[in-house]
Design a protein around this motif. Structure first.
Motif, PDB file in Angstrom:
ATOM      1  N   GLN A 130      -6.227  -2.756   4.687  1.00  0.00           N
ATOM      2  CA  GLN A 130      -5.868  -1.937   5.845  1.00  0.00           C
ATOM      3  C   GLN A 130      -4.355  -1.952   6.096  1.00  0.00           C
ATOM      4  N   SER A 131      -3.721  -3.079   5.820  1.00  0.00           N
ATOM      5  CA  SER A 131      -2.275  -3.193   6.041  1.00  0.00           C
ATOM      6  C   SER A 131      -1.500  -2.360   5.016  1.00  0.00           C
ATOM      7  N   LEU A 132      -1.885  -2.463   3.758  1.00  0.00           N
ATOM      8  CA  LEU A 132      -1.193  -1.683   2.732  1.00  0.00           C
ATOM      9  C   LEU A 132      -1.500  -0.189   2.865  1.00  0.00           C
ATOM     10  N   ALA A 133      -2.716   0.136   3.289  1.00  0.00           N
ATOM     11  CA  ALA A 133      -3.046   1.554   3.505  1.00  0.00           C
ATOM     12  C   ALA A 133      -2.158   2.126   4.611  1.00  0.00           C
ATOM     13  N   LEU A 134      -1.954   1.345   5.662  1.00  0.00           N
ATOM     14  CA  LEU A 134      -1.062   1.772   6.746  1.00  0.00           C
ATOM     15  C   LEU A 134       0.357   1.990   6.224  1.00  0.00           C
ATOM     16  N   ALA A 135       0.831   1.048   5.419  1.00  0.00           N
ATOM     17  CA  ALA A 135       2.178   1.185   4.847  1.00  0.00           C
ATOM     18  C   ALA A 135       2.268   2.439   3.981  1.00  0.00           C
ATOM     19  N   LEU A 136       1.187   2.738   3.249  1.00  0.00           N
ATOM     20  CA  LEU A 136       1.208   3.923   2.384  1.00  0.00           C
ATOM     21  C   LEU A 136       1.295   5.213   3.208  1.00  0.00           C
ATOM     22  N   PHE A 137       0.597   5.268   4.336  1.00  0.00           N
ATOM     23  CA  PHE A 137       0.737   6.419   5.236  1.00  0.00           C
ATOM     24  C   PHE A 137       2.222   6.634   5.592  1.00  0.00           C
ATOM     25  N   HIS A 138       2.948   5.523   5.784  1.00  0.00           N
ATOM     26  CA  HIS A 138       4.376   5.641   6.113  1.00  0.00           C
ATOM     27  C   HIS A 138       5.190   6.150   4.927  1.00  0.00           C
ATOM     28  N   GLU A 139       4.916   5.640   3.739  1.00  0.00           N
ATOM     29  CA  GLU A 139       5.681   6.109   2.575  1.00  0.00           C
ATOM     30  C   GLU A 139       5.476   7.600   2.377  1.00  0.00           C
ATOM     31  N   TRP A 140       4.236   8.058   2.573  1.00  0.00           N
ATOM     32  CA  TRP A 140       3.938   9.484   2.396  1.00  0.00           C
ATOM     33  C   TRP A 140       4.709  10.349   3.387  1.00  0.00           C
ATOM     34  N   ILE A 141       4.740   9.937   4.652  1.00  0.00           N
ATOM     35  CA  ILE A 141       5.418  10.794   5.632  1.00  0.00           C
ATOM     36  C   ILE A 141       6.923  10.822   5.330  1.00  0.00           C
ATOM     37  N   GLU A 142       7.474   9.691   4.917  1.00  0.00           N
ATOM     38  CA  GLU A 142       8.918   9.654   4.640  1.00  0.00           C
ATOM     39  C   GLU A 142       9.266  10.553   3.453  1.00  0.00           C
ATOM     40  N   LEU A 143       8.420  10.532   2.437  1.00  0.00           N
ATOM     41  CA  LEU A 143       8.651  11.397   1.279  1.00  0.00           C
ATOM     42  C   LEU A 143       8.768  12.851   1.730  1.00  0.00           C
ATOM     43  N   GLN A 238       4.536  -9.596  -2.588  1.00  0.00           N
ATOM     44  CA  GLN A 238       5.767  -9.573  -3.390  1.00  0.00           C
ATOM     45  C   GLN A 238       6.201  -8.136  -3.683  1.00  0.00           C
ATOM     46  N   MET A 239       5.245  -7.306  -4.126  1.00  0.00           N
ATOM     47  CA  MET A 239       5.584  -5.920  -4.482  1.00  0.00           C
ATOM     48  C   MET A 239       6.002  -5.129  -3.254  1.00  0.00           C
ATOM     49  N   LEU A 240       5.307  -5.340  -2.154  1.00  0.00           N
ATOM     50  CA  LEU A 240       5.652  -4.609  -0.935  1.00  0.00           C
ATOM     51  C   LEU A 240       7.019  -5.050  -0.421  1.00  0.00           C
ATOM     52  N   LEU A 241       7.276  -6.345  -0.506  1.00  0.00           N
ATOM     53  CA  LEU A 241       8.582  -6.873  -0.088  1.00  0.00           C
ATOM     54  C   LEU A 241       9.709  -6.155  -0.824  1.00  0.00           C
ATOM     55  N   GLN A 242       9.497  -5.931  -2.125  1.00  0.00           N
ATOM     56  CA  GLN A 242      10.552  -5.339  -2.937  1.00  0.00           C
ATOM     57  C   GLN A 242      10.683  -3.833  -2.685  1.00  0.00           C
ATOM     58  N   SER A 243       9.796  -3.259  -1.888  1.00  0.00           N
ATOM     59  CA  SER A 243       9.958  -1.877  -1.426  1.00  0.00           C
ATOM     60  C   SER A 243      10.526  -1.839  -0.008  1.00  0.00           C
ATOM     61  N   ILE A 244      10.064  -2.752   0.828  1.00  0.00           N
ATOM     62  CA  ILE A 244      10.422  -2.662   2.243  1.00  0.00           C
ATOM     63  C   ILE A 244      11.891  -3.042   2.452  1.00  0.00           C
ATOM     64  N   THR A 245      12.457  -3.806   1.543  1.00  0.00           N
ATOM     65  CA  THR A 245      13.891  -4.095   1.650  1.00  0.00           C
ATOM     66  C   THR A 245      14.707  -2.812   1.474  1.00  0.00           C
ATOM     67  N   VAL A 246      14.188  -1.884   0.680  1.00  0.00           N
ATOM     68  CA  VAL A 246      14.870  -0.598   0.526  1.00  0.00           C
ATOM     69  C   VAL A 246      14.690   0.241   1.795  1.00  0.00           C
TER      70      VAL A 246
END
Ligand SMILES: *[C@@H]1O[C@H](CO)[C@@H](O)[C@H](O)[C@H]1NC(C)=O
Ligand SMILES: *[C@@H]1O[C@H](CO)[C@@H](O)[C@H](O)[C@H]1NC(C)=O
Ligand SMILES: *[C@@H]1O[C@H](CO)[C@@H](O)[C@H](O)[C@H]1NC(C)=O
Ligand SMILES: *[C@@H]1O[C@H](CO)[C@@H](O)[C@H](O)[C@H]1NC(C)=O
Ligand SMILES: *[C@@H]1O[C@H](CO)[C@@H](O)[C@H](O)[C@H]1NC(C)=O
Ligand SMILES: *[C@@H]1O[C@H](CO)[C@@H](O)[C@H](O)[C@H]1NC(C)=O
Ligand SMILES: *[C@@H]1O[C@H](CO)[C@@H](O)[C@H](O)[C@H]1NC(C)=O
Ligand SMILES: *[C@@H]1O[C@H](CO)[C@@H](O)[C@H](O)[C@H]1NC(C)=O
Ligand SMILES: *[C@@H]1O[C@H](CO)[C@@H](O)[C@H](O)[C@H]1NC(C)=O
Ligand SMILES: *[C@@H]1O[C@H](CO)[C@@H](O)[C@H](O)[C@H]1NC(C)=O
Ligand SMILES: *[C@@H]1O[C@H](CO)[C@@H](O)[C@H](O)[C@H]1NC(C)=O
Length: 474
Positions: A130-143, A238-246
């Motif tokens: 549920q947490s990563l799905a929420l984060a993905l909703f954010h990546e999609w809107i930003e794109l 780890q993978m999400l961390l390396q995206s969220i820093t950007v």
């Protein structure tokens, strides 16, 4: 332009196998993926997620949704009771000496995921999913959002704010970065990962676009910080961390493009997932019919009636200058030209895009009266208007200022339950050495009690939240 990876995109199922060269979602012991069919070393990953340019924008006007409300199952209790801390953490003598045998040279004992077990880059619990799905909703809107702004406003309008062609290339680049972030998250979620949606933006010009971006990236960033250390899957974290820093850098850059001081705060806050979802959902219009649903709560909107407006010379001299609740993003409508800081001649008052800008009249300050109005629960929001705002709170009594490392409560004054209005006074609190705790792009919730929470257990506040907003303190 999009990278070639987009053209070669082979869809989600193929994407589950690899993230670039990193094997994901593989059975332990399965052979590491080899790029046999591609030049070695591969210069183009074919596994970037399939996506398209969203062509429809604006509010949802389709039929009522057949399923409404958050995803749920058996609910065990109304809140989670506090318990004592883990004894081994309390007992560890933090004295700088070694207290266990070393697993190999130059390596201390302890740590999580350090015993040689093969990392598996996938979600490992409902919490993770549920947490990563929420984060993905954010990546999609930003794109979509970053591309949309570039396509919607003229070069001349960007130039007026000091955002030149090279800066616009940076915005384009930040949009494209989202393809990578979305690919990583979707790979770790598997085939039911949330897909691209359509959106509506509370934005009618470049200044409003930049402000919405710096607010949205802040709650997307803070939303991840709130759950990252709680994930079951260390490899996924780890993978999400390396995206969220950007993402964090994007937030700072949008503040720079808006002529704001890039990072006034000393610490970036973390917020509960339900806060991030509450703030995001109203800007999603519709999603595909088989979209995976989320478990998170949608709180009613809090309107900051005198939300500080960074487009003004005197940002705190604002009344009803947002484009709505939730994000409380700035509106430039009706501001006379001479009151817009973009027209200021004085370098301590102006706000062209810049690496840094001093703002000599603070946006907000301790002792400021902040006037509030909040929505009643029961409003349909989010994709296809299929989520419903809810709260347990009958009578809000406090404003919770969530910023940096702190949640600070101030009493609500002149509360009218009929009008759903009140005001409160900005507290004078600091993190270290007098650094003001209330600063930067931060969060405000109305609550019924002043529950003591700290950054790692801030989610315990949710059963007490009546309404939620972004507050622009600096
Ligand atoms: C989306 O539109 C941009 C131009 O705004 C274009 O460069 C890009 O190739 C398009 N992407 C897709 C996936 O069609
Ligand atoms: C190694 O650590 C992981 C968690 O970090 C644990 O799940 C696993 O059981 C451990 N393996 C062994 C062999 O101790
Ligand atoms: C926020 O921090 C900046 C940089 O330290 C400082 O100049 C400003 O006065 C602070 N704003 C508030 C509202 O305290
Ligand atoms: C949401 O609306 C879109 C556009 O009208 C539609 O294609 C989709 O099937 C709807 N989704 C659901 C879950 O009803
Ligand atoms: C800015 O506006 C606030 C609110 O109207 C006012 O109290 C303050 O004096 C103004 N500051 C300056 C320097 O004009
Ligand atoms: C804020 O402004 C809008 C229109 O710009 C108006 O409809 C609304 O009533 C105003 N709200 C308040 C509380 O002044
Ligand atoms: C910028 O603001 C800081 C702190 O508010 C101040 O010390 C500094 O002199 C200012 N510099 C300029 C060039 O305005
Ligand atoms: C709060 O209510 C009192 C009594 O009605 C009124 O005198 C006062 O002006 C109000 N304060 C604010 C800041 O609106
Ligand atoms: C805030 O508190 C500090 C330290 O107690 C004090 O020096 C400062 O004057 C206070 N500021 C305001 C606006 O009350
Ligand atoms: C804010 O956080 C800092 C660092 O944890 C702490 O020292 C300080 O007491 C907190 N301030 C308040 C008002 O809670
Ligand atoms: C949150 O954590 C702090 C310790 O950091 C603890 O004192 C507090 O009681 C906790 N709050 C809740 C609601 O569990």
């Amino acid at each position: 332009m999009m990278p070639n990876a987009v053209v070669l995109a082979t869809g989600l199922l193929a994407a589950v196998k690899t993230v670039g060269a990193v094997p994901v979602a593989q059975e332990p012991g399965a052979p590491t993926t080899v790029f046999e069919d591609y030049p070695s070393p591969p210069t183009v990953s074919p596994y970037a997620i399939s996506h398209h340019n969203v062509t429809s924008h604006g509010p949802y006007d389709g039929p009522p949704a057949t399923t409404t409300g958050a995803l749920s199952t058996v609910v065990l209790a109304a809140s989670i009771a506090p318990k004592p801390p883990p004894p081994q953490i309390v007992a560890y003598p933090a004295d700088g000496k070694l207290h266990g045998d070393q697993p190999m040279p130059f390596t201390p004992s302890g740590g999580i995921g350090t015993n040689g077990s093969e990392p598996v880059y996938k979600v490992a619990s409902d919490f993770d999913y549920q947490s990563l799905a929420l984060a993905l909703f954010h990546e999609w809107i930003e794109l979509d959002l970053f591309h949309w702004g570039l396509a919607t406003f003229s070069d001349e309008e960007f130039e007026k704010y000091g955002i030149n062609a090279e800066d616009r290339h940076l915005i384009q680049h930040m949009a494209d970065q989202e393809i990578g972030h979305a690919s990583v998250l979707a790979n770790m979620l598997g085939p039911s990962a949330p897909k691209q949606c359509t959106y509506n933006y509370p934005v009618s010009n470049v200044r409003e676009f930049i402000d919405f971006n710096q607010k949205l990236t802040r709650w997307a960033e803070a939303g991840v910080y709130g759950f990252l250390p709680h994930l079951n899957s260390g490899p996924a974290a780890q993978m999400l961390l390396q995206s969220i820093t950007v993402e964090a850098r994007q937030q700072l850059i949008f503040r720079q493009l808006g002529g704001q001081f890039p990072m006034p705060e000393w610490h970036t806050p973390g917020i509960p997932q339900s806060w991030a979802w509450t703030l995001l959902a109203p800007y999603i219009s519709s999603c595909p019919h088989d979209q995976t649903r989320l478990v998170w709560q949608n709180f009613p909107a809090l309107h900051i009636l005198n939300q500080p407006n960074p487009a003004r010379v005197n940002g705190s001299d604002a009344w009803n200058e947002t484009t709505g609740g939730y994000a409380n993003t700035l509106s430039t409508e009706d501001i006379p030209d001479e009151e817009l800081c973009i027209n200021a001649e004085d370098p301590t008052l102006d706000c062209e895009a810049a690496v840094s800008q001093n703002r000599s009249i603070p946006l907000s300050h301790p002792g400021r009266e902040v006037f509030l109005q909040w929505d009643a629960p029961g409003k349909l929001v989010g994709p296809n208007n299929s989520y419903v705002t809810t709260t347990n709170v009958k009578e809000p009594k406090f404003a919770a200022w969530l910023s940096q490392l702190n949640v600070t409560y101030t009493p609500l004054l002149n509360v009218s339950l009929e009008e759903r209005t009140a005001y409160t006074i900005q507290p004078n609190v600091s993190t270290w050495l007098g650094d003001p705790a209330v600063n930067g792009t931060m969060f405000m919730a109305l609550t019924d009690i002043d529950l003591y929470v700290t950054p790692y257990n801030v989610t315990a506040i949710n059963p007490h939240v009546a309404a939620l907003a972004v507050y622009q303190a600096g």
